[in-house]
Design an enzyme around this catalytic site. Sequence first.
Site, PDB file in Angstrom:
ATOM      1  N   LYS A 161      -7.668  -1.413  11.118  1.00 56.54           N
ATOM      2  CA  LYS A 161      -7.023  -1.780   9.844  1.00 56.54           C
ATOM      3  C   LYS A 161      -5.801  -0.897   9.625  1.00 56.54           C
ATOM      4  O   LYS A 161      -4.739  -1.356   9.184  1.00 56.54           O
ATOM      5  CB  LYS A 161      -8.031  -1.632   8.701  1.00 56.54           C
ATOM      6  CG  LYS A 161      -7.556  -2.133   7.345  1.00 56.54           C
ATOM      7  CD  LYS A 161      -6.771  -1.121   6.560  1.00 56.54           C
ATOM      8  CE  LYS A 161      -6.372  -1.680   5.200  1.00 56.54           C
ATOM      9  NZ  LYS A 161      -5.445  -0.798   4.470  1.00 56.54           N
TER      10      LYS A 161
ATOM     11  N   ASP B  22       4.189 -14.644  11.430  1.00 54.22           N
ATOM     12  CA  ASP B  22       2.934 -15.112  10.845  1.00 54.22           C
ATOM     13  C   ASP B  22       1.862 -14.018  10.999  1.00 54.22           C
ATOM     14  O   ASP B  22       1.264 -13.888  12.068  1.00 54.22           O
ATOM     15  CB  ASP B  22       2.545 -16.405  11.586  1.00 54.22           C
ATOM     16  CG  ASP B  22       1.245 -17.003  11.103  1.00 54.22           C
ATOM     17  OD1 ASP B  22       0.486 -16.316  10.402  1.00 54.22           O
ATOM     18  OD2 ASP B  22       0.975 -18.165  11.453  1.00 54.22           O
TER      19      ASP B  22
ATOM     20  N   GLU C 290       0.841  -1.207   0.000  1.00 52.82           N
ATOM     21  CA  GLU C 290       0.000   0.000   0.000  1.00 52.82           C
ATOM     22  C   GLU C 290       0.873   1.254   0.000  1.00 52.82           C
ATOM     23  O   GLU C 290       1.730   1.436   0.873  1.00 52.82           O
ATOM     24  CB  GLU C 290      -0.930  -0.007   1.223  1.00 52.82           C
ATOM     25  CG  GLU C 290      -1.979   1.087   1.135  1.00 52.82           C
ATOM     26  CD  GLU C 290      -3.019   1.011   2.258  1.00 52.82           C
ATOM     27  OE1 GLU C 290      -3.360  -0.112   2.686  1.00 52.82           O
ATOM     28  OE2 GLU C 290      -3.467   2.076   2.698  1.00 52.82           O
TER      29      GLU C 290
ATOM     30  N   HIS D 191      -2.699  10.338   0.705  1.00 54.39           N
ATOM     31  CA  HIS D 191      -2.880   9.025   0.113  1.00 54.39           C
ATOM     32  C   HIS D 191      -2.741   9.085  -1.405  1.00 54.39           C
ATOM     33  O   HIS D 191      -2.016   8.298  -2.010  1.00 54.39           O
ATOM     34  CB  HIS D 191      -4.275   8.525   0.501  1.00 54.39           C
ATOM     35  CG  HIS D 191      -4.470   7.074   0.273  1.00 54.39           C
ATOM     36  ND1 HIS D 191      -3.933   6.126   1.107  1.00 54.39           N
ATOM     37  CD2 HIS D 191      -5.112   6.398  -0.706  1.00 54.39           C
ATOM     38  CE1 HIS D 191      -4.259   4.928   0.664  1.00 54.39           C
ATOM     39  NE2 HIS D 191      -4.968   5.076  -0.440  1.00 54.39           N
TER      40      HIS D 191
HETATM   41  C1  MEV Z   1      -5.971   2.936   4.955  1.00 48.00           C
HETATM   42  O1  MEV Z   1      -5.234   1.813   4.564  1.00 48.00           O
HETATM   43  C2  MEV Z   1      -6.057   3.030   6.456  1.00 48.00           C
HETATM   44  C3  MEV Z   1      -6.937   4.148   7.002  1.00 48.00           C
HETATM   45  O2  MEV Z   1      -8.265   4.031   6.466  1.00 48.00           O
HETATM   46  C4  MEV Z   1      -6.975   3.976   8.495  1.00 48.00           C
HETATM   47  C5  MEV Z   1      -7.962   4.877   9.221  1.00 48.00           C
HETATM   48  O3  MEV Z   1      -8.970   5.263   8.638  1.00 48.00           O
HETATM   49  O4  MEV Z   1      -7.706   5.140  10.421  1.00 48.00           O
HETATM   50  C6  MEV Z   1      -6.429   5.491   6.592  1.00 48.00           C
END
Ligand code: MEV
Length: 441
Positions: free
Chosen positions: A280, A296, A85, A393
Amino acid sequence: MSKSIAGFSKLSKSKKIDWMVETYFSNAEQAKTVLKQYWNTNEKLQTLHDEFIENTITNYYLPLGVAPNFLINDTLYTIPMAIEESSVVAAASKAAKFWLDRGGFKTTVISTTKIGQVHFMYHGDKDILKNYFNHIKSQLIEDAKPITKNMEKRGGGILDIELRDKTNEIDDYYQLHASFETLDAMGANFINSCLEQFAKTFKTEALTFDGFNDEEKQIQIVMSILSNYVPECLVRAEVSCKVEDLTENENISAEEFATKFVQAVNIAEIEPYRAVTHNKGIMNGIDAVVLATGNDFRAIEACAHAYASRNGRYSSLSHAKVENGMFTFWIEMPLALGTVGGLTGLHPLVKLSLELLHYPNAKELMQIVAVAGLAQNFAALRSLTTTGIQQGHMKMHLMNILNQFEATNDEKLILTEQFKNQTVSHSAVVEAIETLRSKSN
Ligand code: MEV
């Protein structure tokens, strides 16, 4: 129409590829070329990778990046991260730098206990089963000595074995619930070997235990396996500073930033839809280091999310508060990691990653990984509560879009310069490529 095949795993690598490309691909030669592009010309290295799994047909690359400037308990680290990513390594580096100037990350390992269970069925008197367990417990540990003696020499081994009655949930179902200290090993093989030995002793000795009647003697072992849920293999990582030291951004005051940041964490604490995305983001950092260090990541993921649900509602793994003018942001989570065994002594890039981290032991690696998760979460929340996530991003994603359109080096140079002052969106980049190409025609 595809067809099944017998004895596939016995075929040579090239025969496997021949069968696959001829069965599934319209252009078999082209598919073979793609596979071959990813082979390593160093035969020894390629064989090593071929033998990690069954039926290897090629290698699947992920970029290995590094995020420097992580100050953890007053030691500086450059953290290796294997991830696809685009914005993750950049975000980690930014968060590391931000906290480098504010005292860095403080971490502690709270506990290191791992768990394994023998699941079995027993039909009979519960008290007699308890008597049998008390009678056999020391023999369970004794019979496992050939497996545990080396671990014991180093200070680890079996911590305890309990009999657990689960008959309220499934008729006749009980467990031997065992806890272990596996030191610098993740411990899966060690724990599973111990459990299989416990199961063997437990079943065999029951046949001659005087207290049991004929039916009670027939203990049925269902399975013996470690648990990847390790709520007592816990690490904590924290950052803190005066609220007034938080700001770097003239568009938002330090106080407003701290308030919004804590609100964002509070939302993730009570709202599962947000908590999953929040966590995530944490796992973006954690998985990348876990992969780079040959651990792992599926086990780490499964455990993290179970832990996030431990109070009956899926919630944030990180927490934040402002108290007496101090901003504190922390994470506490289970991480069962190893720095010996598994891939750690085998994969050249894993060995390199561990050397880069000053050859950490398992406890040190737990702390580094937790910091990577906290840093990633900080970077995400910082963007989300200030500029929004897309600015950073999409800037990082720009190169992916340019590569998708096979931009030349010159085109990349011109367009990355242009997008320093322009919002990146897929359509804006496509339009810019088209305009640039039409000018040069
Ligand atoms: C993107 O991979 C992860 C985010 O969505 C985490 C978040 O929203 O805190 C930017």
